[in-house]
Design a protein around this motif. Structure first.
Motif, short mmCIF file in Angstrom:
data_model
loop_
_atom_site.label_atom_id
_atom_site.label_comp_id
_atom_site.label_asym_id
_atom_site.label_seq_id
_atom_site.Cartn_x
_atom_site.Cartn_y
_atom_site.Cartn_z
N THR A 57 1.87 -5.86 9.10
CA THR A 57 2.93 -7.01 8.40
C THR A 57 3.53 -6.41 7.20
O THR A 57 2.95 -5.71 6.43
N GLU A 58 4.48 -7.17 6.88
CA GLU A 58 5.44 -6.94 5.69
C GLU A 58 4.26 -7.18 4.47
O GLU A 58 4.29 -6.65 3.39
N LYS A 59 3.43 -8.17 4.56
CA LYS A 59 2.62 -8.43 3.49
C LYS A 59 1.55 -7.30 3.25
O LYS A 59 1.45 -7.12 2.05
N ALA A 60 1.18 -6.77 4.36
CA ALA A 60 0.17 -5.78 4.10
C ALA A 60 0.82 -4.53 3.51
O ALA A 60 0.05 -3.88 2.70
N ILE A 61 2.08 -4.25 3.63
CA ILE A 61 2.81 -3.16 2.80
C ILE A 61 2.79 -3.63 1.60
O ILE A 61 2.49 -2.78 0.70
N ARG A 62 3.44 -4.62 1.20
CA ARG A 62 3.56 -5.16 0.09
C ARG A 62 2.24 -5.09 -1.05
O ARG A 62 2.23 -4.64 -2.16
N ASP A 63 1.21 -5.45 -0.40
CA ASP A 63 -0.13 -5.63 -0.98
C ASP A 63 -0.45 -4.32 -1.23
O ASP A 63 -1.10 -4.14 -2.29
N ALA A 64 -0.52 -3.27 -0.28
CA ALA A 64 -0.81 -1.84 -0.68
C ALA A 64 0.05 -1.26 -1.72
O ALA A 64 -0.46 -0.49 -2.63
N GLU A 65 1.24 -1.89 -1.72
CA GLU A 65 2.10 -1.13 -2.84
C GLU A 65 1.77 -1.90 -4.34
O GLU A 65 1.48 -1.00 -5.28
N ARG A 66 1.16 -3.11 -4.03
CA ARG A 66 0.88 -3.95 -5.35
C ARG A 66 -0.51 -2.92 -5.81
O ARG A 66 -0.73 -2.96 -7.26
N ASP A 67 -1.46 -2.74 -5.26
CA ASP A 67 -2.76 -2.49 -5.78
C ASP A 67 -2.71 -0.79 -5.69
O ASP A 67 -3.74 -0.24 -5.83
N GLY A 68 -1.67 -0.21 -5.61
CA GLY A 68 -1.71 1.16 -5.92
C GLY A 68 -1.95 2.21 -4.38
O GLY A 68 -1.92 3.31 -4.87
N ARG A 69 -2.44 1.55 -3.39
CA ARG A 69 -2.45 2.60 -2.47
C ARG A 69 -1.48 3.10 -1.61
O ARG A 69 -1.51 4.03 -0.94
N LEU A 70 -0.10 2.54 -2.10
CA LEU A 70 1.26 3.08 -1.74
C LEU A 70 1.65 3.12 -2.78
O LEU A 70 1.73 2.04 -3.57
N PRO A 71 2.75 4.16 -2.85
CA PRO A 71 3.74 4.18 -4.08
C PRO A 71 4.65 2.83 -4.08
O PRO A 71 4.90 2.20 -3.21
N SER A 72 4.80 2.69 -5.49
CA SER A 72 5.99 1.59 -5.70
C SER A 72 7.29 1.82 -4.99
O SER A 72 7.65 3.00 -5.03
N PRO A 73 7.85 0.86 -4.25
CA PRO A 73 9.07 1.08 -3.77
C PRO A 73 10.05 1.50 -4.83
O PRO A 73 10.11 0.75 -5.97
N ARG A 111 20.21 17.04 5.58
CA ARG A 111 19.35 16.01 5.25
C ARG A 111 19.23 14.71 6.00
O ARG A 111 20.27 14.46 6.62
N LEU A 112 18.02 14.13 6.15
CA LEU A 112 18.20 12.95 6.89
C LEU A 112 18.35 11.58 6.02
O LEU A 112 17.57 11.29 5.02
N GLU A 113 19.46 11.01 6.44
CA GLU A 113 19.90 9.88 5.62
C GLU A 113 19.31 8.68 6.13
O GLU A 113 19.42 7.57 5.49
N LEU A 114 18.46 8.61 7.00
CA LEU A 114 17.91 7.24 7.66
C LEU A 114 17.04 6.62 6.53
O LEU A 114 16.11 7.14 5.98
N VAL A 115 17.13 5.42 6.11
CA VAL A 115 16.31 4.65 5.51
C VAL A 115 16.06 3.16 6.42
O VAL A 115 16.76 2.89 6.95
N PHE A 116 14.69 2.81 5.96
CA PHE A 116 14.34 1.26 6.81
C PHE A 116 13.99 0.38 5.71
O PHE A 116 13.27 0.65 4.93
N ASN A 117 14.32 -0.85 6.16
CA ASN A 117 13.92 -2.10 5.60
C ASN A 117 12.58 -2.48 5.69
O ASN A 117 12.04 -1.90 6.48
N VAL A 118 12.14 -3.32 4.69
CA VAL A 118 10.49 -3.53 4.93
C VAL A 118 10.13 -4.08 6.14
O VAL A 118 8.95 -3.99 6.81
N ARG A 119 11.16 -4.80 6.78
CA ARG A 119 10.86 -5.60 8.06
C ARG A 119 10.81 -4.38 9.10
O ARG A 119 9.58 -4.46 9.88
N THR A 120 11.57 -3.62 9.10
CA THR A 120 11.61 -2.46 10.03
C THR A 120 10.32 -1.45 9.92
O THR A 120 9.89 -1.09 11.03
N ALA A 121 10.11 -1.46 8.85
CA ALA A 121 8.92 -0.40 8.39
C ALA A 121 7.73 -0.95 9.11
O ALA A 121 6.83 -0.33 9.47
N ALA A 122 7.58 -2.47 8.82
CA ALA A 122 6.35 -3.03 9.17
C ALA A 122 6.41 -3.06 10.77
O ALA A 122 5.12 -2.82 11.27
N GLU A 123 7.41 -2.84 11.32
CA GLU A 123 7.53 -2.84 13.00
C GLU A 123 6.80 -1.28 13.10
O GLU A 123 6.12 -1.17 14.15
#
Length: 399
Positions: free
Chosen positions: A56-72, A39-51
């Motif tokens: 931006t981190e805000k764009a990711i959080r906004d997409a999670e908040r409005d349902g375009r991305l699954p809630s973390p 199994r791949l155990e790699l996980v990335f924090n929101v800053r690395t994910a944004a990079e």
């Protein structure tokens, strides 16, 4: 009078082989996850994910908040995000339109990591490049053409247990009247975005059969693998070929199937001499092959200094000579000799999939830095072969 050495019988060699298989099984049990599935155990924090996603981190959080991305997912004890998997990252890339795929009209890069000498770092580069490209979001296929099956093992398949030559490898396709495409052999791996056509010892039989058939039907022998690669190329951006460490029929087939070459060459006298011989043999071989099916051109052919030890003056001297002799043909990045790569390989892993405290050492950071440098350089070469990437490359000042 008894001889000083007692001859070793076939029965004793059989026992030795069985004991070796036992060691491999124990290694597999130790390094693979429960159920014999890596199994791949790699996980990335929101800053690395944004990079990685290019937003931006805000764009990711906004997409999670409005349902375009699954809630973390969050830890039940701390309430903090658990981090994002590579699958999550690619889902974000798809949403934001930042997946780096080639356009349908672009030709997939078919890159052979090729040298007729063993021990120069071919399989090491295949698996690390595959995972580098996967982390970037490309669609990657590894075709293991080597019966030693090193790449197959690193990607979580036991060649002696999980791979059957009549069903899972190149072997059926290389037979006359075999399958019409290589789709039957494609296997998903535990790395999102990476598929593999595995190998095992049975693939070695193809060498004998191809050699026997060469005089009767050279076109079939030389072009069969190329036809197979073309049958699956539309699914991938990059196809990496891991050939056998010898000048045989499969190696020749790899030279015909590839449209780009990367040649690992350690900077020592014996290995560099072997590489020089390889280049001379490749020139003569391709000239001869052209007589049987047309000339083969490559998008690029680059030499990679591999297993470089900066502490050895002989390595430094030969590296300077290589740079002087091949000024336009060397990769700038270097694959340095590293205990980090060796230690990961001992556990059938790569540097890219290490996690936890092991990734916080200076040794790991240095090793990761030069592997990334090689990956970036090869990635740029790949993108230069795709017309759809040229406008962006010009904007980035890279073309």
């Amino acid at each position: 009078m008894n001889p000083a050495l007692i001859p070793v019988t076939l029965e004793e060699l059989t026992v030795l082989s069985r004991r070796a298989s036992t060691v491999i099984e124990r290694l597999r049990e130790r390094v693979f996850a429960p159920g014999a599935q890596k199994r791949l155990e790699l996980v990335f924090n929101v800053r690395t994910a944004a990079e990685m996603v290019g937003r931006t981190e805000k764009a990711i959080r906004d997409a999670e908040r409005d349902g375009r991305l699954p809630s973390p997912q969050k830890s039940e004890t701390t309430g903090r995000r658990n981090g994002y998997s590579l699958t999550d990252i690619n889902r974000m890339r798809k949403l934001f339109g930042t997946l780096p795929h080639r356009a349908p009209n672009d030709q997939a890069l078919v890159l052979a990591i090729q040298n007729f000498k063993g021990g120069v770092g071919k399989s090491t580069m295949v698996v690390h490049l595959a995972q580098y490209f996967a982390l970037k979001g490309y669609r990657v296929c590894v075709i293991d053409c080597d019966s030693q099956a090193s790449s197959t093992a690193v990607f979580g398949l036991n060649p002696d247990v999980d791979v059957h030559e009549e069903e899972d490898t190149l072997y059926p396709f290389l037979q006359h009247g075999g399958p019409k495409s290589l789709h039957y052999a494609l296997r998903a791996t535990y790395w999102p975005g990476v598929a593999i056509i595995p190998a095992n010892l049975g693939l070695y039989d193809a060498e004998y059969e191809f050699a026997a058939r060469m005089a009767r039907d050279p076109t079939f022998v030389l072009d069969r693998l190329r036809e197979g690669v073309e049958s699956i190329a539309d699914q991938f951006d990059i196809i990496l070929l891991d050939p056998p460490p010898a000048l045989g029929m499969l190696s020749l087939s790899v030279l015909r199937a590839a449209n780009a070459l990367l040649i690992p060459a350690p900077p020592n006298n014996i290995d560099f001499a072997s590489t020089a011989h390889f280049l001379k043999m490749m020139e003569a071989t391709l000239s001869e092959l052209a007589r049987h099916g047309g000339a083969r051109e490559y998008s690029f052919v680059k030499i990679l200094t591999s297993k470089m030890d900066d502490q050895k003056s002989a390595h430094q001297a030969i590296k300077r000579m290589m740079d002087a002799v091949f000024p336009q043909d060397m990769l700038n990045a270097v694959l340095k000799d590293s205990a980090e790569i060796d230690n990961a390989a001992a556990n059938l892993m790569t540097v890219y999939e290490l996690t936890g405290a092991a990734t916080r050492t200076e040794t790991h950071k240095r090793c990761r830095a030069y592997l990334d440098a090689i990956g970036r350089e090869v990635e740029l070469l790949a993108r230069k072969t795709w017309p759809s990437h040229h406008p962006r490359l010009r904007k980035e000042g890279l073309l």
